[in-house]
Design an enzyme around this catalytic site. Structure first.
Site, short mmCIF file in Angstrom:
data_model
loop_
_atom_site.label_atom_id
_atom_site.label_comp_id
_atom_site.label_asym_id
_atom_site.label_seq_id
_atom_site.Cartn_x
_atom_site.Cartn_y
_atom_site.Cartn_z
N CYS A 190 30.77 27.76 60.37
CA CYS A 190 30.10 28.99 60.80
C CYS A 190 30.96 30.21 60.42
CB CYS A 190 29.88 28.95 62.32
SG CYS A 190 29.35 30.53 62.98
N CYS B 96 32.30 32.18 63.37
CA CYS B 96 33.42 31.47 64.04
C CYS B 96 34.70 31.66 63.23
CB CYS B 96 33.11 29.98 64.18
SG CYS B 96 31.91 29.62 65.48
N ASP C 90 28.77 45.50 60.17
CA ASP C 90 27.97 44.64 59.29
C ASP C 90 28.37 44.91 57.84
OD1 ASP C 90 24.98 43.08 59.68
OD2 ASP C 90 25.59 43.67 57.66
N HIS D 10 30.46 29.74 70.36
CA HIS D 10 29.39 29.48 69.39
C HIS D 10 28.09 29.15 70.12
CE1 HIS D 10 27.56 28.58 65.51
NE2 HIS D 10 26.84 27.73 66.23
N ASN E 118 17.91 39.00 65.94
CA ASN E 118 16.94 38.26 65.14
C ASN E 118 16.93 36.79 65.55
OD1 ASN E 118 16.05 40.40 63.46
ND2 ASN E 118 17.93 40.25 62.25
N HIS F 53 24.23 36.95 67.65
CA HIS F 53 24.85 38.27 67.45
C HIS F 53 23.81 39.35 67.71
CE1 HIS F 53 23.26 36.84 63.61
NE2 HIS F 53 23.00 38.11 63.32
N HIS G 128 22.79 43.26 66.77
CA HIS G 128 22.98 44.38 65.84
C HIS G 128 22.85 45.67 66.65
CE1 HIS G 128 22.02 41.98 62.07
NE2 HIS G 128 21.43 41.23 62.97
#
Ligand code: AMP
Length: 110
Positions: free
Chosen positions: A4, A7, A30, A46, A87, A98, A100
Site C-alpha cells: 500500500c 502505508c 496530493d 490501514h 471517494n 483518505h 481530500h
C-alpha cells in the site's frame, strides 16, 4: 499493508513532507492537485475505504474533522470555497482510506 503506497508513506519508506502528523493520522499534499489547495488526510491505520469504517472508528473520524477545521483556518479558507471528499468504489484509486481537502479554485473534478 505491504503493497500500500500510503502505508509506505506513513512508515516513511517513501519520503514525503507532512503538513501535520499525530499518533493516528498524517496530512500531506496530493501529488496531482485538483484545486489550489489539495491535501490528503490519511489515517495511519490501514483501513481500505469507507466500507471498512465501523463504530470503532468514531474517535478517529472526529479527529479527522477536527484537523480539517484546523487546516481550513490555517489556510484561511473559512470565507473561501472548500470541500472534503472521500471517494469509494471505482472512484477510489488508492485503497487506503483518505480524505481530500480541496480549497480555493477547482482545477478538475476528482
Ligand atoms: P482517490 O482516487 O480518492 O483514491 O485519490 C487518490 C489520490 O492520491 C489521488 O488524488 C492521487 O493524486 C493521490 N496520490 C497518489 N499517490 C500519491 C503520492 N505518492 N503522494 C501524494 N498523493 C498521491
Amino acid at each position: 499493508m505491504d503493497n500500500c503506497i500510503f502505508c509506505k508513506i506513513i512508515k516513511k519508506e517513501i519520503p514525503k513532507d507532512f503538513n501535520y502528523e499525530s499518533e493516528n493520522l498524517v496530512v500531506f499534499p496530493d501529488i496531482n492537485p485538483s484545486a489550489d489547495l489539495h491535501l490528503l488526510i490519511v489515517p495511519k491505520m490501514h483501513i481500505g475505504g469507507i466500507g471498512e469504517i465501523g463504530e470503532e472508528q468514531t474517535k478517529l473520524l472526529g479527529e479527522i474533522y477536527a484537523i480539517v477545521n484546523k487546516l481550513v483556518l490555517e489556510n484561511k479558507l473559512t470565507d473561501d470555497a472548500y470541500r472534503v471528499v472521500v471517494n469509494g468504489g471505482k472512484a477510489q484509486h488508492v485503497p487506503h482510506l483518505h480524505f481530500h481537502l480541496l480549497g480555493g479554485q477547482w482545477k478538475k473534478f476528482i
